[in-house]
Design a protein around this motif. Structure first.
Motif, PDB file in Angstrom:
ATOM      1  N   SER A  47     -20.744   4.694  19.215  1.00  0.00           N
ATOM      2  CA  SER A  47     -20.333   4.922  20.607  1.00  0.00           C
ATOM      3  C   SER A  47     -19.313   6.046  20.711  1.00  0.00           C
ATOM      4  O   SER A  47     -19.368   6.872  21.635  1.00  0.00           O
ATOM      5  N   LEU A  48     -18.383   6.096  19.764  1.00  0.00           N
ATOM      6  CA  LEU A  48     -17.364   7.145  19.784  1.00  0.00           C
ATOM      7  C   LEU A  48     -18.003   8.519  19.632  1.00  0.00           C
ATOM      8  O   LEU A  48     -17.684   9.456  20.373  1.00  0.00           O
ATOM      9  N   VAL A  49     -18.916   8.647  18.691  1.00  0.00           N
ATOM     10  CA  VAL A  49     -19.583   9.924  18.455  1.00  0.00           C
ATOM     11  C   VAL A  49     -20.439  10.313  19.649  1.00  0.00           C
ATOM     12  O   VAL A  49     -20.500  11.488  20.043  1.00  0.00           O
ATOM     13  N   THR A  50     -21.113   9.328  20.261  1.00  0.00           N
ATOM     14  CA  THR A  50     -21.932   9.620  21.434  1.00  0.00           C
ATOM     15  C   THR A  50     -21.085  10.197  22.557  1.00  0.00           C
ATOM     16  O   THR A  50     -21.454  11.198  23.190  1.00  0.00           O
ATOM     17  N   SER A  51     -19.933   9.586  22.830  1.00  0.00           N
ATOM     18  CA  SER A  51     -19.065  10.081  23.896  1.00  0.00           C
ATOM     19  C   SER A  51     -18.547  11.480  23.596  1.00  0.00           C
ATOM     20  O   SER A  51     -18.517  12.354  24.472  1.00  0.00           O
ATOM     21  N   ALA A  52     -18.147  11.720  22.361  1.00  0.00           N
ATOM     22  CA  ALA A  52     -17.659  13.045  21.985  1.00  0.00           C
ATOM     23  C   ALA A  52     -18.761  14.080  22.139  1.00  0.00           C
ATOM     24  O   ALA A  52     -18.526  15.196  22.634  1.00  0.00           O
ATOM     25  N   THR A  53     -19.972  13.725  21.737  1.00  0.00           N
ATOM     26  CA  THR A  53     -21.092  14.649  21.849  1.00  0.00           C
ATOM     27  C   THR A  53     -21.351  15.013  23.303  1.00  0.00           C
ATOM     28  O   THR A  53     -21.564  16.189  23.636  1.00  0.00           O
ATOM     29  N   VAL A  54     -21.336  14.017  24.173  1.00  0.00           N
ATOM     30  CA  VAL A  54     -21.682  14.270  25.569  1.00  0.00           C
ATOM     31  C   VAL A  54     -20.581  15.069  26.265  1.00  0.00           C
ATOM     32  O   VAL A  54     -20.866  15.887  27.142  1.00  0.00           O
ATOM     33  N   ILE A  55     -19.320  14.867  25.893  1.00  0.00           N
ATOM     34  CA  ILE A  55     -18.265  15.720  26.441  1.00  0.00           C
ATOM     35  C   ILE A  55     -18.512  17.162  26.018  1.00  0.00           C
ATOM     36  O   ILE A  55     -18.377  18.104  26.815  1.00  0.00           O
ATOM     37  N   MET A  56     -18.885  17.360  24.754  1.00  0.00           N
ATOM     38  CA  MET A  56     -19.228  18.699  24.280  1.00  0.00           C
ATOM     39  C   MET A  56     -20.387  19.276  25.083  1.00  0.00           C
ATOM     40  O   MET A  56     -20.347  20.430  25.519  1.00  0.00           O
ATOM     41  N   TYR A  57     -21.430  18.458  25.301  1.00  0.00           N
ATOM     42  CA  TYR A  57     -22.555  18.914  26.103  1.00  0.00           C
ATOM     43  C   TYR A  57     -22.121  19.263  27.530  1.00  0.00           C
ATOM     44  O   TYR A  57     -22.665  20.166  28.157  1.00  0.00           O
ATOM     45  N   GLY A  58     -21.142  18.498  28.059  1.00  0.00           N
ATOM     46  CA  GLY A  58     -20.719  18.692  29.439  1.00  0.00           C
ATOM     47  C   GLY A  58     -20.147  20.070  29.707  1.00  0.00           C
ATOM     48  O   GLY A  58     -20.231  20.573  30.838  1.00  0.00           O
ATOM     49  N   PHE A  59     -19.562  20.708  28.696  1.00  0.00           N
ATOM     50  CA  PHE A  59     -19.033  22.055  28.879  1.00  0.00           C
ATOM     51  C   PHE A  59     -20.149  23.072  29.146  1.00  0.00           C
ATOM     52  O   PHE A  59     -19.914  24.105  29.777  1.00  0.00           O
ATOM     53  N   ALA A  60     -21.348  22.809  28.627  1.00  0.00           N
ATOM     54  CA  ALA A  60     -22.413  23.810  28.667  1.00  0.00           C
ATOM     55  C   ALA A  60     -22.881  24.156  30.080  1.00  0.00           C
ATOM     56  O   ALA A  60     -22.974  25.343  30.424  1.00  0.00           O
ATOM     57  N   PRO A  61     -23.233  23.187  30.949  1.00  0.00           N
ATOM     58  CA  PRO A  61     -23.674  23.573  32.294  1.00  0.00           C
ATOM     59  C   PRO A  61     -22.599  24.284  33.098  1.00  0.00           C
ATOM     60  O   PRO A  61     -22.899  25.193  33.886  1.00  0.00           O
ATOM     61  N   LEU A  62     -21.334  23.898  32.911  1.00  0.00           N
ATOM     62  CA  LEU A  62     -20.243  24.599  33.578  1.00  0.00           C
ATOM     63  C   LEU A  62     -20.179  26.044  33.102  1.00  0.00           C
ATOM     64  O   LEU A  62     -20.008  26.980  33.904  1.00  0.00           O
ATOM     65  N   THR A  63     -20.319  26.223  31.789  1.00  0.00           N
ATOM     66  CA  THR A  63     -20.257  27.562  31.218  1.00  0.00           C
ATOM     67  C   THR A  63     -21.419  28.416  31.682  1.00  0.00           C
ATOM     68  O   THR A  63     -21.254  29.607  31.994  1.00  0.00           O
ATOM     69  N   LEU A  64     -22.612  27.820  31.722  1.00  0.00           N
ATOM     70  CA  LEU A  64     -23.785  28.573  32.173  1.00  0.00           C
ATOM     71  C   LEU A  64     -23.591  29.088  33.592  1.00  0.00           C
ATOM     72  O   LEU A  64     -23.818  30.283  33.881  1.00  0.00           O
ATOM     73  N   ALA A  65     -23.173  28.203  34.507  1.00  0.00           N
ATOM     74  CA  ALA A  65     -22.970  28.614  35.899  1.00  0.00           C
ATOM     75  C   ALA A  65     -21.876  29.674  36.006  1.00  0.00           C
ATOM     76  O   ALA A  65     -22.002  30.652  36.768  1.00  0.00           O
ATOM     77  N   ALA A  66     -20.809  29.510  35.224  1.00  0.00           N
ATOM     78  CA  ALA A  66     -19.705  30.466  35.278  1.00  0.00           C
ATOM     79  C   ALA A  66     -20.128  31.833  34.745  1.00  0.00           C
ATOM     80  O   ALA A  66     -19.770  32.878  35.313  1.00  0.00           O
ATOM     81  N   LEU A  67     -20.906  31.860  33.653  1.00  0.00           N
ATOM     82  CA  LEU A  67     -21.341  33.133  33.096  1.00  0.00           C
ATOM     83  C   LEU A  67     -22.410  33.795  33.962  1.00  0.00           C
ATOM     84  O   LEU A  67     -22.495  35.028  34.010  1.00  0.00           O
TER      85      LEU A  67
END
Length: 549
Positions: A375-395
């Motif tokens: 569960s800990l690794v899953t949450s960390a992974t998804v937070i990492m994934y969460g940066f990507a759509p924000l970054t895509l829209a910003a770039l």
């Protein structure tokens, strides 16, 4: 920044060797997706959602596909090693880059030990002595686990070509055994009535379907981004990256969904009369092995025991490489000691690989079992994934003229939807898991502050981190704090359940949209983004002598 010429696709030089082709990229992602999750995910999902667990896999598949599309554009446009740690820095600056990189490194460096523990847990059913009665590594088990980590590290240090070829062979096996298991179970023993047994198709309602996601379903499907992490070593990332990412996700979702259907159908209906608490019996760690044994399929049991070592071991092999690329990226970005970016004569970040080995060994001590880390690794992974759509829209906003070999369709819809989906998974992980992850994030910021203070005292402000862009904390901190507050008072392992069912999900979605549009508004100015992209290309192209062993 106005420009009359179209900026080219970001390319990198010879710091890392570009030897990885399309099939190797796809197999690296697929090899990460098919690990211990296929051996254990179906059981945990069924216990949480009953027959409706197939909907958990469908939902997770849709979410992961959306996130893979986002990574496909970022990975093909900005092909750098340790991409998930470096994309946010291009758009938001150093603090955002470090935040994504640190969380990404936490999950990556922990997965190799998880996979080793899963392999030894299965093998303990044949060769006793690896695992104690509580499911934790014994002293002998710890020794064998350490030797496996040495093996993974050695293969990685031999070079990326060795890694790719070893992984290719392993993945072919990892695909064949699950597919064979599905075919055999469906034809030998399939009870369609099982899907509505034990209280109906969805005995625990929507809550059970959602709760299954962080209990092993998302963990099983994560890893698709590994091709993007190897972007600095891809032979033709502009052409191959999108196909590799999307192809790996599509195959992974199909295989996992088929496995869940075969698993539920093969269960003894008598075991479901009282519900889904123990569909295969207490103490049975290997669900498919148990079913095969019950059906008298000894040959399949043997294959499953072999695969119980091969699949997790193959995934662990890949994640040693991934965590090394992430710490390499943190070093290249000026967030960690420069020694972590040292490259061997074989083109491997050898110091980062050695650090991944040491931290992996240490991880066995506080987390000696598979379940304790998922569960800990899953949450960390998804937070990492969460940066990507924000970054895509910003770039898209701040670097609009750059050539995009793959351009994600309907980005204005898919990017915010994927960010909402990522945050829902974080929320479903529960407050007990989330607060521990937040502690790890705070530790990371403390280490970053100490490292920067030491650098400043020795050399003045480091050139690589002149502009921290502290304003990005204006959306990062509210994002994480808001999800944490809703989690603490929501319906999934909350501290105090106050927010009603469904309203919690609406609140997560609404807060996600607020953060999404706030983050895009806070993207760095165009000239700073362009300078950062050029700096990344320069860093990757440089191969100073002191970086070599």
């Amino acid at each position: 920044m106005s420009t009359t010429a179209e900026p080219p696709v970001l390319t990198t030089g010879t710091g890392l060797r570009r030897t990885v082709g399309f099939s190797a990229l796809m197999f690296i992602s697929l090899g990460s997706i098919i690990g211990s999750g296929w051996l254990l995910g179906a059981l945990t999902a069924a216990k949480s959602a009953g027959g409706a667990s197939i909907l958990s896999w469908v939902l997770a598949g849709v979410i992961v596909v959306l996130l893979a599309l986002v990574h496909a554009e970022l990975g093909s446009t900005y092909p750098v090693a340790g991409g998930t740690a470096r994309y946010p820095r291009l758009a938001f600056g150093a603090i955002a880059g470090f935040s994504a990189g640190w969380v990404g490194w936490i999950q990556a460096v922990a997965i190799a030990p998880i996979e080793v523990e899963a392999a030894l847990s299965y093998l303990d059913h044949i060769f006793h002595g690896f695992i104690d009665e509580n499911g934790n590594l014994t002293g002998f088990g710890f020794l064998i686990a350490a030797l496996l980590m040495v093996l993974f590290t050695g293969i990685n240090l031999l070079g990326v070509a060795w890694l790719a070829e070893t992984n290719r062979i392993t993945v072919l096996w990892k695909i064949a055994i699950p597919v064979l298991t599905v075919i055999v179970l469906i034809f030998v023993s399939f009870h369609g009535s099982n899907f509505t047994a034990g209280g109906g198709f969805a005995p625990y309602g929507a809550h059970g379907i959602f709760a299954a996601l962080p209990l092993g379903v998302v963990f099983a499907l994560q890893g698709f981004e590994q091709a993007a992490q190897m972007g600095g070593e891809a032979r033709n990332p502009q052409r191959d990256m999108p196909r590799a990412l999307i192809g790996a996700v599509a195959l992974g979702v199909i295989i996992y969904l088929a496995l869940e259907v075969a698993f539920i159908g093969a269960l003894d209906p008598a075991n479901l009369v009282g519900g889904w608490a123990d569909p295969i019996g207490k103490g049975d760690f290997g669900p498919y092995v148990t079913i095969a044994g019950t059906l008298g399929l000894t040959w399949l049991s043997i294959l499953l025991y072999v695969d119980a070592f091969v699949s997790p071991a193959g995934t662990g092999l890949v994640y040693v490489a991934t965590s090394a690329r992430l710490s390499y990226a943190l070093s290249q970005s000026g967030f960690a000691p420069k020694g972590l970016s040292k490259i061997s004569k074989r083109g491997i970040p050898w110091v980062s690989t050695a650090v991944a080995f040491v931290v992996g060994i240490i991880a066995f001590l506080p987390f000696p079992s598979w379940q304790s880390l998922v569960s800990l690794v899953t949450s960390a992974t998804v937070i990492m994934y969460g940066f990507a759509p924000l970054t895509l829209a910003a770039l898209r906003k701040a670097d609009p003229d750059r050539t995009r070999p793959y351009r994600m369709p309907a980005a204005g819809v898919i990017a915010p939807l994927s960010f909402i989906a990522a945050n829902e998974i974080i929320y479903w992980s529960g407050w007990t898991t989330l607060w521990k992850l937040y502690v790890a994030i705070v530790i990371g910021f403390v280490l970053f502050a100490v490292f920067r203070a030491v650098q400043v005292s020795r050399n003045g402000v480091p050139a690589a981190a002149k502009d921290l862009q502290l304003r990005s904390l204006g959306w990062i901190l509210p994002w994480l704090l808001g999800i944490g507050v809703i989690s603490a008072f929501g319906q999934y392992d909350a501290a105090v359940s106050v927010i009603p069912e469904w309203w919690d999900l609406i609140l997560i979605a609404a807060w996600s949209l607020v953060i999404y549009f706030l983050a895009v508004r806070m993207v760095m100015p165009r000239d700073l983004v362009a300078a950062q992209v050029e700096q990344e290309a320069a860093d990757a192209a440089a191969e100073p002598e002191e970086l070599h062993a």
